[in-house]
Design a protein around this motif. Sequence first.
Motif, PDB file in Angstrom:
ATOM      1  N   ALA A  10       0.807  -1.174  -0.077  1.00 16.21           N
ATOM      2  CA  ALA A  10       0.138   0.018   0.008  1.00 16.21           C
ATOM      3  C   ALA A  10       1.041   1.336   0.095  1.00 16.21           C
ATOM      4  O   ALA A  10       0.504   2.165   0.635  1.00 16.21           O
ATOM      5  N   GLY A  11       1.856   1.236  -0.640  1.00 22.62           N
ATOM      6  CA  GLY A  11       2.957   2.276  -1.125  1.00 22.62           C
ATOM      7  C   GLY A  11       4.063   2.066  -0.357  1.00 22.62           C
ATOM      8  O   GLY A  11       5.033   2.996  -0.220  1.00 22.62           O
ATOM      9  N   GLU A  12       4.481   1.231   0.598  1.00 22.45           N
ATOM     10  CA  GLU A  12       5.603   1.169   1.263  1.00 22.45           C
ATOM     11  C   GLU A  12       6.713   0.564   0.379  1.00 22.45           C
ATOM     12  O   GLU A  12       6.545   0.193  -0.817  1.00 22.45           O
ATOM     13  N   ARG A  13       8.119   1.050   0.846  1.00 23.30           N
ATOM     14  CA  ARG A  13       9.092   0.997   0.160  1.00 23.30           C
ATOM     15  C   ARG A  13       9.735  -0.323   0.566  1.00 23.30           C
ATOM     16  O   ARG A  13      10.425  -1.032  -0.466  1.00 23.30           O
ATOM     17  N   TRP A  14       9.514  -1.142   1.586  1.00 20.90           N
ATOM     18  CA  TRP A  14      10.301  -2.305   1.932  1.00 20.90           C
ATOM     19  C   TRP A  14       9.445  -3.548   1.806  1.00 20.90           C
ATOM     20  O   TRP A  14       8.275  -3.294   2.130  1.00 20.90           O
ATOM     21  N   LEU A  15       9.623  -4.549   0.835  1.00 19.57           N
ATOM     22  CA  LEU A  15       9.011  -5.736   0.991  1.00 19.57           C
ATOM     23  C   LEU A  15       9.543  -6.981   1.463  1.00 19.57           C
ATOM     24  O   LEU A  15      10.727  -7.148   0.886  1.00 19.57           O
ATOM     25  N   GLY A  16       8.846  -7.679   2.310  1.00 16.70           N
ATOM     26  CA  GLY A  16       9.511  -8.864   2.682  1.00 16.70           C
ATOM     27  C   GLY A  16       9.029 -10.107   2.265  1.00 16.70           C
ATOM     28  O   GLY A  16       7.755 -10.133   1.533  1.00 16.70           O
ATOM     29  N   ASN A  17       9.966 -11.026   1.720  1.00 20.51           N
ATOM     30  CA  ASN A  17       9.629 -12.382   1.425  1.00 20.51           C
ATOM     31  C   ASN A  17       9.358 -13.337   2.552  1.00 20.51           C
ATOM     32  O   ASN A  17      10.306 -13.702   3.175  1.00 20.51           O
ATOM     33  N   GLU A  18       7.987 -13.523   2.735  1.00 16.84           N
ATOM     34  CA  GLU A  18       7.593 -14.594   3.950  1.00 16.84           C
ATOM     35  C   GLU A  18       8.386 -15.834   4.090  1.00 16.84           C
ATOM     36  O   GLU A  18       8.740 -16.378   4.838  1.00 16.84           O
ATOM     37  N   ALA A  19       8.503 -16.473   2.633  1.00 19.76           N
ATOM     38  CA  ALA A  19       9.070 -17.616   2.788  1.00 19.76           C
ATOM     39  C   ALA A  19      10.483 -17.752   3.047  1.00 19.76           C
ATOM     40  O   ALA A  19      11.146 -18.853   3.331  1.00 19.76           O
ATOM     41  N   LYS A  20      11.331 -16.771   2.392  1.00 19.29           N
ATOM     42  CA  LYS A  20      12.835 -16.431   2.698  1.00 19.29           C
ATOM     43  C   LYS A  20      13.161 -15.788   3.861  1.00 19.29           C
ATOM     44  O   LYS A  20      14.424 -15.855   4.380  1.00 19.29           O
ATOM     45  N   LYS A  21      12.188 -14.998   4.619  1.00 11.01           N
ATOM     46  CA  LYS A  21      12.522 -14.044   5.538  1.00 11.01           C
ATOM     47  C   LYS A  21      13.566 -12.987   5.011  1.00 11.01           C
ATOM     48  O   LYS A  21      14.488 -12.994   5.750  1.00 11.01           O
ATOM     49  N   GLU A  22      13.454 -12.677   3.620  1.00 18.11           N
ATOM     50  CA  GLU A  22      14.362 -11.581   3.222  1.00 18.11           C
ATOM     51  C   GLU A  22      13.630 -10.361   2.800  1.00 18.11           C
ATOM     52  O   GLU A  22      12.461 -10.314   2.435  1.00 18.11           O
ATOM     53  N   VAL A  23      14.099  -9.052   3.206  1.00 14.48           N
ATOM     54  CA  VAL A  23      13.642  -7.919   2.820  1.00 14.48           C
ATOM     55  C   VAL A  23      14.300  -7.080   1.470  1.00 14.48           C
ATOM     56  O   VAL A  23      15.497  -7.069   1.462  1.00 14.48           O
ATOM     57  N   HIS A  24      13.371  -6.755   0.755  1.00 14.41           N
ATOM     58  CA  HIS A  24      13.840  -6.116  -0.551  1.00 14.41           C
ATOM     59  C   HIS A  24      13.493  -4.639  -0.363  1.00 14.41           C
ATOM     60  O   HIS A  24      12.414  -4.183   0.305  1.00 14.41           O
ATOM     61  N   ASP A  25      14.475  -3.712  -1.138  1.00 17.07           N
ATOM     62  CA  ASP A  25      13.984  -2.118  -1.208  1.00 17.07           C
ATOM     63  C   ASP A  25      13.499  -2.076  -2.802  1.00 17.07           C
ATOM     64  O   ASP A  25      14.161  -2.370  -3.674  1.00 17.07           O
TER      65      ASP A  25
END
Length: 75
Positions: A10-25
């Motif tokens: 919803a407009g956030e900069r940071w996206l997490g991958n729940e499967a790998k517990k990794e955060v993306h910019d």
Amino acid sequence: MTRRFAGRMAGERWLGNEAKKEVHDLDREKKECLIHEIMDADNDVAFITIEDAHEQGYTDCPYCVDLEADESCKI
């Protein structure tokens, strides 16, 4: 920028991958991040700050998260 409003975002900069517990910019997304695959699998989780992701046990993506180069990411 359109990725910020796709999937569960919803407009956030940071996206997490729940499967790998990794955060993306999402401002520095690289093709190696495979954001579309994360979203297609419903593994995306939004974070307002990278600190929020770290507090929940997410590690940084080696392709798109460069905290030393980006002053807005400084903890």
